[in-house]
Scaffold this active site. Structure first.
Site, PDB file in Angstrom:
ATOM      1  N   ARG A  66      36.413  76.006  53.667  1.00 50.28           N
ATOM      2  CA  ARG A  66      36.477  74.999  53.272  1.00 50.28           C
ATOM      3  C   ARG A  66      36.574  74.111  53.847  1.00 50.28           C
ATOM      4  NH1 ARG A  66      41.763  77.882  51.652  1.00 50.28           N
ATOM      5  NH2 ARG A  66      42.403  77.461  52.950  1.00 50.28           N
ATOM      6  N   TYR A 119      45.694  49.219  46.315  1.00 51.72           N
ATOM      7  CA  TYR A 119      45.559  49.863  45.336  1.00 51.72           C
ATOM      8  C   TYR A 119      46.388  50.910  44.121  1.00 51.72           C
ATOM      9  CZ  TYR A 119      42.332  53.654  42.647  1.00 51.72           C
ATOM     10  OH  TYR A 119      41.576  54.289  42.484  1.00 51.72           O
ATOM     11  N   ASP A 190      44.008  51.313  54.155  1.00 52.08           N
ATOM     12  CA  ASP A 190      42.920  51.501  52.672  1.00 52.08           C
ATOM     13  C   ASP A 190      41.838  50.281  53.252  1.00 52.08           C
ATOM     14  OD1 ASP A 190      41.073  51.394  51.547  1.00 52.08           O
ATOM     15  OD2 ASP A 190      42.970  52.206  49.566  1.00 52.08           O
ATOM     16  N   LYS A 215      32.477  54.725  46.998  1.00 49.98           N
ATOM     17  CA  LYS A 215      32.444  53.519  46.972  1.00 49.98           C
ATOM     18  C   LYS A 215      31.179  52.583  48.042  1.00 49.98           C
ATOM     19  CE  LYS A 215      35.530  53.051  44.083  1.00 49.98           C
ATOM     20  NZ  LYS A 215      37.280  52.810  44.753  1.00 49.98           N
TER      21      LYS A 215
HETATM   22  C1  PLP Z   1      38.603  53.447  44.696  1.00 48.85           C
HETATM   23  C2  PLP Z   1      39.956  53.160  45.645  1.00 48.85           C
HETATM   24  C3  PLP Z   1      40.548  54.060  46.111  1.00 48.85           C
HETATM   25  C4  PLP Z   1      40.701  55.603  45.289  1.00 48.85           C
HETATM   26  O1  PLP Z   1      39.442  56.103  45.707  1.00 48.85           O
HETATM   27  P1  PLP Z   1      38.673  57.616  44.682  1.00 48.85           P
HETATM   28  O2  PLP Z   1      37.965  58.193  45.085  1.00 48.85           O
HETATM   29  O3  PLP Z   1      38.491  56.711  43.440  1.00 48.85           O
HETATM   30  O4  PLP Z   1      39.622  57.798  45.041  1.00 48.85           O
HETATM   31  C5  PLP Z   1      40.807  53.467  46.730  1.00 48.85           C
HETATM   32  N1  PLP Z   1      41.254  52.456  47.379  1.00 48.85           N
HETATM   33  C6  PLP Z   1      40.739  51.974  47.350  1.00 48.85           C
HETATM   34  C7  PLP Z   1      41.080  50.347  47.196  1.00 48.85           C
HETATM   35  C8  PLP Z   1      39.760  51.930  46.043  1.00 48.85           C
HETATM   36  O5  PLP Z   1      39.188  50.968  45.505  1.00 48.85           O
END
Ligand code: PLP
Length: 400
Positions: A66, A119, A190, A215
């Site tokens: 894991r 988000y 974030d 992303k």
């Molecule tokens: C896409 C995104 C997330 C979430 O990421 P996932 O991998 O899709 O769960 C969190 N914060 C921001 C700013 C995002 O654009």
């Protein structure tokens, strides 16, 4: 290969997480293979005990699949370096990274202040999970004054995102970090927009930085992955224990894809940023354009903060247009090179018609009767992208 701390981050990104030399052949593949396994086999019991001891001492030592093996370790090393962190963790999605952070840092009775441009799904997490655990959440504008009013005696955490989702509202992270320190709050952010390259939240005073590696780190719209990084040893232990308890696990193939993607991230970001700025300049010349949201664009209200804190930009921008909802739908449908879809950070251009509801909770949005489009400017040739925008604007002008 010896690491020189003096090398530029671009150079270090090419050198981190390479496969080690085989002691027999004195050779190595350049790329770490995707080490897929569900468990680990030990030569003898002493070797197993040694791994267990190292784990107890806070080191990376896998006794089960894991936690991930070499591929995961290589990617963690890259993320730790990108984030100027001491510890980092991999998760099956960016949202899982946010969940890990909130669950590791908060307990029943605690209160968290969240800036209102985070988000969107964070609000679902709040209502579906935190409320049931007796953790309360207040949302407020991303300014020290607003946060000061929201803080209570039981507040433990300030959770932010900069630049904010949808409109890329720049927050003054050093000021928020100093406020958090004075009030003995942890500060988590974030950092998906920056992805560990455009600015370093931990060096600006943040305690925990979360990236949706889905992303720009992945960069090719082919994987889901999250990362959480910290340079605080106590928090690292809490994050590690919660990560373990939650059973988070990342496939070796996804870790491998992220490692592959991240090597070209600096190059891709520069191209995304260059094209996005050209799209901003083109949009500024259209009579329908009321406001452009892109911190690297000189007219953006966060531009000064961006200049102070960031070393670059990316392909994300939003525009407020004085057109009817029907015209906005027509414009989006007429675009050929911008796919209609959520997410961003891949090679391809995307457009999202932002629901007015999604902005109503953002205090940064001044509630004008405008239509808001969010673009991810991809790696297509800029001339083609501008031509596509031009034909779509023309088409929308024919209806009224
Ligand atoms: C896409 C995104 C997330 C979430 O990421 P996932 O991998 O899709 O769960 C969190 N914060 C921001 C700013 C995002 O654009």
């Amino acid at each position: 290969m010896a690491q020189s701390p003096k090398n530029h981050l671009d150079t270090r990104l090419m050198q981190l997480g390479l496969a080690p030399f085989d002691p027999d052949t004195q050779s190595a593949p350049v790329s770490v293979p995707a080490v897929r396994t569900s468990t680990v086999r030990f030569k003898n019991l002493e070797a197993l005990s040694q791994a267990a001891r190292r784990w107890r001492d806070g080191e990376r030592a896998a006794t089960y699949g894991r936690a991930g093996l070499e591929t995961h370790a290589a990617l963690e090393q890259v993320v730790t370096e990108l984030e100027s962190a001491t510890h980092s963790f991999l998760l099956p999605s960016g949202l899982a990274g946010i969940t890990l952070t909130l669950l590791a840092l908060l307990k029943t009775g605690d209160h968290v202040v969240v800036t209102d441009s985070v988000y969107g799904p964070v609000r679902t997490l709040d209502q579906q999970l935190l409320a049931g655990l007796g953790i309360t959440v207040s949302y407020c504008a991303g300014t020290v004054d607003a946060i000061r009013q929201a803080v209570r005696p039981e507040t433990r955490l300030l959770y932010i995102e900069s630049p904010g989702s949808l409109l890329f509202e720049m927050l003054d992270i050093p000021a928020l970090a100093s406020f958090a320190r004075d009030h003995k709050l942890y500060l988590a952010t974030d950092n998906t927009w920056g992805s560990g390259y455009l600015y370093q939240p931990l060096t600006l005073g943040v305690d925990v930085s979360i990236i949706a590696a889905t992303k720009y780190i992945g960069g090719h719209s082919d994987l889901m992955l999250g990362t959480v990084a910290t340079n605080n040893k106590d928090l690292a232990l809490r994050l590690r224990a919660t990560h373990y308890a939650m059973g988070y696990s990342v496939s070796a193939d996804d870790a491998w894809l992220a490692l592959r993607g991240v090597r070209s991230m600096p190059l891709r970001l520069r191209e995304h940023a260059r094209s996005a700025l050209q799209v901003c300049e083109w949009l500024a010349e259209q009579t329908e354009t009321k406001q452009i949201f892109h911190p690297a664009y000189p007219q953006d209200s966060g531009h000064t903060l961006w200049q102070r804190d960031c070393q670059g930009s990316n392909g994300m921008l939003a525009v407020a247009l004085d057109i009817t909802p029907e015209q906005a739908r027509c414009l989006v449908d007429a675009l050929a090179l911008f796919g209609i879809g959520f997410s961003w950070g891949g090679f391809e251009s995307l457009v999202q018609l932002v629901e007015p509801n999604a902005l109503s909770s953002h205090s940064y949005w001044k509630a004008k009767p405008w239509q808001v489009l969010r673009f991810h400017v991809g790696l297509e040739h800029i001339n083609d992208l501008l031509a596509d925008l031009a034909q779509a604007f023309e088409k929308a002008r024919t209806i009224s």
